[in-house]
Design an enzyme around this catalytic site. Structure first.
Site, PDB file in Angstrom:
ATOM      1  N   SER A 133       1.549  34.867  -3.442  1.00 26.68           N
ATOM      2  CA  SER A 133       1.805  33.685  -4.483  1.00 26.68           C
ATOM      3  C   SER A 133       3.349  33.839  -4.790  1.00 26.68           C
ATOM      4  O   SER A 133       4.118  33.762  -3.731  1.00 26.68           O
ATOM      5  CB  SER A 133       1.061  34.024  -5.762  1.00 26.68           C
ATOM      6  N   ASP A 147      -6.349  25.980  -8.891  1.00 25.51           N
ATOM      7  CA  ASP A 147      -6.278  25.912  -7.429  1.00 25.51           C
ATOM      8  C   ASP A 147      -5.666  24.783  -6.898  1.00 25.51           C
ATOM      9  O   ASP A 147      -4.595  24.709  -6.151  1.00 25.51           O
ATOM     10  CB  ASP A 147      -7.369  26.502  -6.799  1.00 25.51           C
ATOM     11  N   HIS A 167      -6.450  29.902  -3.960  1.00 19.40           N
ATOM     12  CA  HIS A 167      -5.284  30.558  -4.087  1.00 19.40           C
ATOM     13  C   HIS A 167      -5.647  32.082  -4.264  1.00 19.40           C
ATOM     14  O   HIS A 167      -5.718  32.438  -5.732  1.00 19.40           O
ATOM     15  CB  HIS A 167      -4.442  30.105  -5.341  1.00 19.40           C
TER      16      HIS A 167
END
Length: 326
Positions: free
Chosen positions: A178, A271, A305
């Site tokens: 991320s 997400d 994610h």
């Protein structure tokens, strides 16, 4: 991420001889009295807490003028580190937004400790701020939060001084999840001679794509850590944005191993807001790499994610294959 956080492995030794329980990223870390340690101060870092009793996972917390609180790092050693006498390549592994230096120890299927068992590599997992964006911010109203300086100018040379590493380009990789995936791409380009391999697991690869949304996001979220300050300034410092933007530094990835993963079917609202933009930026970046003739390995997978353990383990094997052997 929703994985349950395990209890802290090993016993931490509090430098200065005081036993204390300390909250770290919402978890509890037990510290016991001891002043002995293998690592020493240096490069602007003063160790204020150390844990070296676990055979593999060593822990340190520092005072540094670069950060207005005491950042920490986990150093995960190979199984044979204490008796092999060998030097090892190093992976710098950067956590995501809202995470901390123990993020990768919480992952499923045993996390980073299990995934690196038997692998000849040191893994360094530093604090990077909840929303630090692996940057020296333009403005901060809560004291210094110079994460880029801490990682590049202080932590890397400190690691090389205190552990048996290869202090060279072919001896280091950088990876992250991320926000940490962005940080990895940024560091690999901006500090070209530091890292021979770079990986982004659900990490954005462009700051300016789709209406500059990632710059907006970085500024908005960094304000939470900076007391209303921002990473890139208001209005933006365009030179900083360009210097940090992977898509504007494509030639800096030549002769590196480049690995990326993104999800294609996020379901939750978070997400959809997050991984959709990650996927767009990675596709943009891949197109630029292709046009420049720069090899890369990219994966698009169902879901949103999060870290995908099978691809993370595959990436670790690729990193070891690229770096100098222990």
């Amino acid at each position: 991420m929703s994985e349950q956080r395990p209890s802290r492995r090993g016993v931490l030794k509090a430098v200065g001889g005081l036993s204390a329980a300390m909250a770290v990223g919402g978890g509890t870390v037990l510290a016991t009295a001891s002043s002995a340690r293998a690592a020493g101060d240096g490069h602007g870092l003063r160790i204020v807490e150390a844990g070296e009793s676990d055979p593999r996972m060593w822990y340190y917390r520092f005072e540094t003028a670069a950060i207005g609180w005491k950042p920490a790092v986990n150093v995960l050693l190979p199984d044979d580190y204490h008796h092999s006498g060998r030097r090892y390549p190093v992976l710098y592994l950067l956590h995501g937004g809202g995470g901390d230096f123990i993020e990768f120890d919480r992952l499923p299927e045993g996390g980073i400790r299990a995934w690196t068992a038997g692998k000849p590599m040191i893994v360094v997992m530093p604090d990077g701020g909840r929303t630090g964006w692996y940057s020296n911010p333009v403005t901060s109203f809560v004291g210094p939060r110079n994460w880029e300086h801490f990682h590049i100018q202080q932590l890397i040379p400190w690691i090389d001084d205190n552990f048996r590493t290869y202090n060279e380009y072919d001896g280091r990789a950088v990876s992250g999840f991320s926000m940490g995936g962005f940080g990895a791409l940024k560091y690999a380009a901006k500090y070209w001679g530091h890292f021979a391999s770079v990986s982004a697991h659900s990490g954005p690869a462009s700051l300016r794509g789709r209406g500059d949304i990632i710059v907006h996001w970085a500024n908005a979220t960094s304000a939470l850590d900076l007391g209303g300050g921002t990473v890139y300034g208001v209005p933006w410092d365009q030179n900083r944005v360009s210097a940090d933007n992977p898509c504007q530094r494509v030639e800096s990835y030549r002769n590196k191993r480049v690995f990326m993963v993104a999800g294609t079917s996020p379901e939750r609202i978070w997400d959809r807001l997050n991984e959709t933009n990650v996927l767009d930026t990675q596709r943009e970046f891949r197109g630029l790499l292709d046009r420049a003739g720069i090899p890369h390995e990219s994966h698009e997978r169902d879901g949103g994610h999060w870290v995908r353990p099978d691809l993370f383990r595959h990436d670790l094997d690729g990193i070891i294959g690229r770096l100098r052997k222990a």
